[in-house]
Scaffold this active site. Sequence first.
Site, PDB file in Angstrom:
ATOM      1  N   GLU A 222      -0.267 -38.746  20.884  1.00  0.00           N
ATOM      2  CA  GLU A 222      -0.420 -39.840  22.023  1.00  0.00           C
ATOM      3  C   GLU A 222      -0.643 -39.241  23.188  1.00  0.00           C
ATOM      4  OE1 GLU A 222       3.597 -41.660  21.272  1.00  0.00           O
ATOM      5  OE2 GLU A 222       4.318 -40.696  22.871  1.00  0.00           O
ATOM      6  N   HIS A 260       7.209 -44.626  25.459  1.00  0.00           N
ATOM      7  CA  HIS A 260       7.812 -43.367  25.533  1.00  0.00           C
ATOM      8  C   HIS A 260       7.896 -42.811  26.736  1.00  0.00           C
ATOM      9  CE1 HIS A 260       6.953 -42.592  21.041  1.00  0.00           C
ATOM     10  NE2 HIS A 260       8.197 -43.193  21.143  1.00  0.00           N
TER      11      HIS A 260
END
Lengths: 307, 402
Positions: A222, A260
Amino acid sequence: MAIWIEEDAKILVQGITGNQGTFHATKSVEFGSNIVGGVTPGKGGQTVDLGQKEVPVWDKMTVAIEATDADASVIYVPPRFAGAAIIEAADAFNDVKGTGVIVCITEGIPTLDMVKATAHVRSIEGVRLIGPNCPGIITPGDTGGAKIGIMPGHIHAKGRIGIVSKSGTLTYEAVAQTMSIDEGQSTCVGIGGDPVNGTGFIDCLSAFEKDPQTAAVVMIGEIGGSAEEEAAEWVAENMSKPVVGFVAGMTAPPGKRMGHAGAIISGGKGTASEKVAAMEAAGIRCANDPSEIGAVLLKSLKDAGLR
Amino acid sequence: MNIHEYQGKNLFRDAGLPVLAGVHCTSVEQALSAYDKLNSKVVAVKSQIHAGGRGKGTLYNPVNGDEVMQGGVKIAFSREDVENYSTNILGNNLVTKQTGASGKIVNNLYIESGCAIEHEYYLAILVDREEKMPLIMASTEGGMDIEEVAESNPEAIHKVHVDVNSGVTVEQATNLAHSLGLEGNASNSFVEMLQGLFTLFVEKDCSMVEINPLVRTEDDTMILLDAKVGFDENALFRHPDIVELRDLSEEESTEIRAKEAGLSYVKLDGNIGCLVNGAGLAMATMDVIKLYGGEPANFLDVGGGANEEQVKTAFSIILEDPNVKGILVNIFGGIMRCDIIARGVISATQALGLEDPLVVRLVGTNYEEGRAILAASDLNIHTAETLAEGAEKIVSLIGGDE
């Protein structure tokens, strides 16, 4: 074989008397994992009911490892105590048996606490840290297996695909994708979405390369940092097994943290398109959509003569 | 969490670091009395917003959009200048390359004494994710955009990794000073400043400290002329003094409300709202919507164990955005059971009177029950088996409305 965690691994739970600890330890036992006990400071001598079995609680990791010869520990303690819990576990494994795998599930640990904890773990050769802020690690077995973390056990099956991912639910998608082409998993590792973590992509890829059970690897990245680019470079030079990938965050705007703590494009660096380009250049076939991972993996397996 | 420059300077001053005298103001009157008080031949009049590029930004009238002034940081040589500049800055909209086209209204000013600058440097401390250590970056090309320097002249950026436990050693700091061409008093001043700044970085759990420019004055002292300070949100529990510095007017109100409800939300510019569990899957959902020709309106992660109430809050936050024309729910049930999500979706759509098209994709734990619950309701809810199918459906449903 599998990587780092065998299907019958003996597992301790740090923070076993807390809600999260008890809940997930019970789920692990249901899955057939060998939970041998837990640690909660001040609650030593008690037992915890995990449904199918009751397990003892100790005050300290050293005593717990001496009593059980545990191979791994999983941490469910709150963020402010998690850095210290990692250090305690690392020292205890080192003192008692010289080896051990520490899996930290906790989300929200201060970054500088992780800087200190990872530096400490790195100084101890036989000890490995996975996470934090991750779903954990699972090695599915012939019956049950070692489920160390919060992933849903029932979606997995023993097989030959290794999975490594920064994201939780995307790992589950990747698992489902392998199942959709009738492949199971050797080991699935969630390395976590924090900026500073223990085990990285390259550690996992290198272990999968050496693992005879693993035939191919799915790698899920990611946005943020440059771990995917470095892993791609490593793959190009060192990996003989097929690797397929997916990177989340093509549409993520710069400068915004996407859930995140580590998922942020800063100073124009860490974009998904850079990562995909680096991975493709290294021969890692990337899916545009998680629903395509199965098809991309199948093609890679066929090209490698594995199907 | 970010703070304003004037707040950063106060932290520096309290830590004994070299900053110039300055006063925080919120009105033209305060700015004038600050000028009188500072008793400096020249002062800087500095817009305070949480974005960089202020000096090269442009101020606009927020009502009619007319340009008011070039530059959000001005050097004033007289009382009249201070009055003029503060009037042009306060209450107006500052657009810089970091604010986006919408800009930010300036409510705070910092009036700072001047100094005789000999040279400008760049200095930053951050955490290097790959090396898992704090990293100091410094360059002689102060005042410039560091990304541009990294692109055009990477050798000009000096990097030093620092052990978090031992801090910056005198040797490390001295070597860095010499790399920047600093000698004698300037070098000593730099070493002392850098050690103090690093201690502050660790003690306050900063995520980043950026000083651009750090200046050497004509009498060879180093002064922190800028202060961009960010803090690690995960460590705020041990810094109540820092939490007090939070300026909520600088943050998206929906993002704050989402955080209070345990959700992670980022507003985007598209028209398809997304509700997903897991940060990675939430990003992937946005990506696949785009892949099928749509534009995501937001990032929204409901987390691993959301309840019915959180699902409802998530829907209401998504629907606050007037651009939203349809919603895609994408849940991979792990700990979270799909039947609970299905009930949450139904009660939220009923309570909020949702009229826009809704596509729901449920997989994982208890997905059969979840899908049955949705199918049994008489609400206009479309279902999908895969993320791709879900994205395709919501994109075509929205297209059909136009």
